[in-house]
Design a protein around this motif. Sequence first.
Motif, PDB file in Angstrom:
ATOM      1  N   UNK A  81       0.984  -1.266   0.081  1.00  0.00           N
ATOM      2  CA  UNK A  81      -0.021   0.010   0.061  1.00  0.00           C
ATOM      3  C   UNK A  81       0.914   1.436   0.170  1.00  0.00           C
ATOM      4  N   UNK A  82       0.221   2.407  -0.112  1.00  0.00           N
ATOM      5  CA  UNK A  82       0.758   3.753  -0.180  1.00  0.00           C
ATOM      6  C   UNK A  82       0.239   4.572   0.966  1.00  0.00           C
ATOM      7  N   UNK A  83       1.151   5.263   1.706  1.00  0.00           N
ATOM      8  CA  UNK A  83       0.698   5.995   2.714  1.00  0.00           C
ATOM      9  C   UNK A  83       0.476   7.302   2.184  1.00  0.00           C
ATOM     10  N   UNK A  84      -0.184   8.042   2.833  1.00  0.00           N
ATOM     11  CA  UNK A  84      -0.645   9.710   2.629  1.00  0.00           C
ATOM     12  C   UNK A  84       0.462  10.352   2.016  1.00  0.00           C
ATOM     13  N   UNK A  85       1.801  10.237   2.574  1.00  0.00           N
ATOM     14  CA  UNK A  85       3.191  10.930   2.165  1.00  0.00           C
ATOM     15  C   UNK A  85       3.712  10.167   0.880  1.00  0.00           C
TER      16      UNK A  85
ATOM     17  N   UNK B 287       4.406  -4.563  12.841  1.00  0.00           N
ATOM     18  CA  UNK B 287       3.535  -5.125  11.816  1.00  0.00           C
ATOM     19  C   UNK B 287       3.618  -4.701  10.357  1.00  0.00           C
ATOM     20  N   UNK B 288       4.387  -3.537  10.261  1.00  0.00           N
ATOM     21  CA  UNK B 288       4.490  -2.787   8.849  1.00  0.00           C
ATOM     22  C   UNK B 288       5.951  -2.521   8.811  1.00  0.00           C
ATOM     23  N   UNK B 289       6.428  -2.324   7.363  1.00  0.00           N
ATOM     24  CA  UNK B 289       7.621  -1.933   7.208  1.00  0.00           C
ATOM     25  C   UNK B 289       7.397  -0.815   6.144  1.00  0.00           C
ATOM     26  N   UNK B 290       8.176   0.536   6.205  1.00  0.00           N
ATOM     27  CA  UNK B 290       7.908   1.635   5.326  1.00  0.00           C
ATOM     28  C   UNK B 290       8.994   1.970   4.709  1.00  0.00           C
TER      29      UNK B 290
END
Length: 393
Positions: free
Chosen positions: A322-326, A342-345
């Motif tokens: 998924x994509x973040x708002x940034x 739970x997630x890596x960015x």
Amino acid sequence: ERHRPEQTLLYQLIERYWPEFQSYISDTGRCLPRHVAREFNEYLECGRLENGFLRVRCEDCHREHLVAFSCKRRGFCPSCGARRMAETAALLADDVLPYKPIRQWVLSFPYPLRFLLAHNPQVVTTVLGIINRSISTHLIKKAGLDKTTAQTGAVTLIQRFGSALNLNVHFHMLFIDGVYQEKHNGKLRFHRVNAATNSELNTLVGTISQRVAGHLERQGLLVRDDESSYLTLDLQDDDSMQQLQGHSITYRIAVGPKQGRKVFTLQTIPSWEDDDFGSNQVGKIAGFSLHAGVATKTRERKKLERLCRYISRPAVSEKRLALTSQGKVRYALKTPYKDGTTHVVFEPLDFIAKLAALVPSPRANLTRYHGVLAPNSKHRVNVTPAKRGKGSS
């Protein structure tokens, strides 16, 4: 319905940032290996009708269907990876693995050895041979037999990725949960072996670590003294793949102004202690981890095929992307880490770098067959179900 890769987030990210990533690598005075560039370029053509297709026509209703050509690459293409997963699982369950109990043995390595195995595929073969012989010897001795008359059988799938898109070379080995004894008439008799205890796993993983370290030391790849041990690798500062692989293995950012820092993670659940989680069928020592807690019974062929699908799955799951708002790339872990992550960015360019690190070297076989399941074995076990009450196969 035709797969439309251009509508997926993964395709859109690669299409947008792959040229920029190439420019970044060129600006640093480095270049990517040809097989890595080919992986990305052919992925962008995979499943697109304008790049070639087959025209399929039904003989009865005359309905036509267009099937776009696929890239058939092994790095990160979800479509080709899913097709390979289904074909591999069907092959193993239907034509390779006999109707016997099957146990999965999973061996992971310390970080330096992960880099060595990823950097030098030739070492994978010798290390895998050491591990296979160690586990086979354990099973034969536990059955009360010796190697002159007893054989094991296994299939190893070499997996190169972790759940966080990190480079993590480890082995998934499907061993027949027992040994075959050759009788005087040349036929094989199967002897079931009980699951290894936690104490046996710790002893076995200790043996494996010592034998692997001894082999690397004799090859001049490992130097040990009384205080420490370290790998001696012929690393080159201008080798882009070595840097990408090293940052991927250690969960660090590979490109951009934050290069070398830890990958940003999201922790959305409380952490837990080791005593509250995990199976007791795990042996750990010096960064080596050997797990043998998953097994299937003789008639559990559906479960066996699901297990085969799991260990041959593709590296990237589009459902977890998924994509973040940034505008950053967020990837969900399959199971949360013990610290609650739970997630890596990733930054988009660093996401491309993580994909590049997962691309295997050309002509590196990621599926290996051992013992009675090997192509050159003089004994071929029967895959069809044995009659109830019979001990031979």
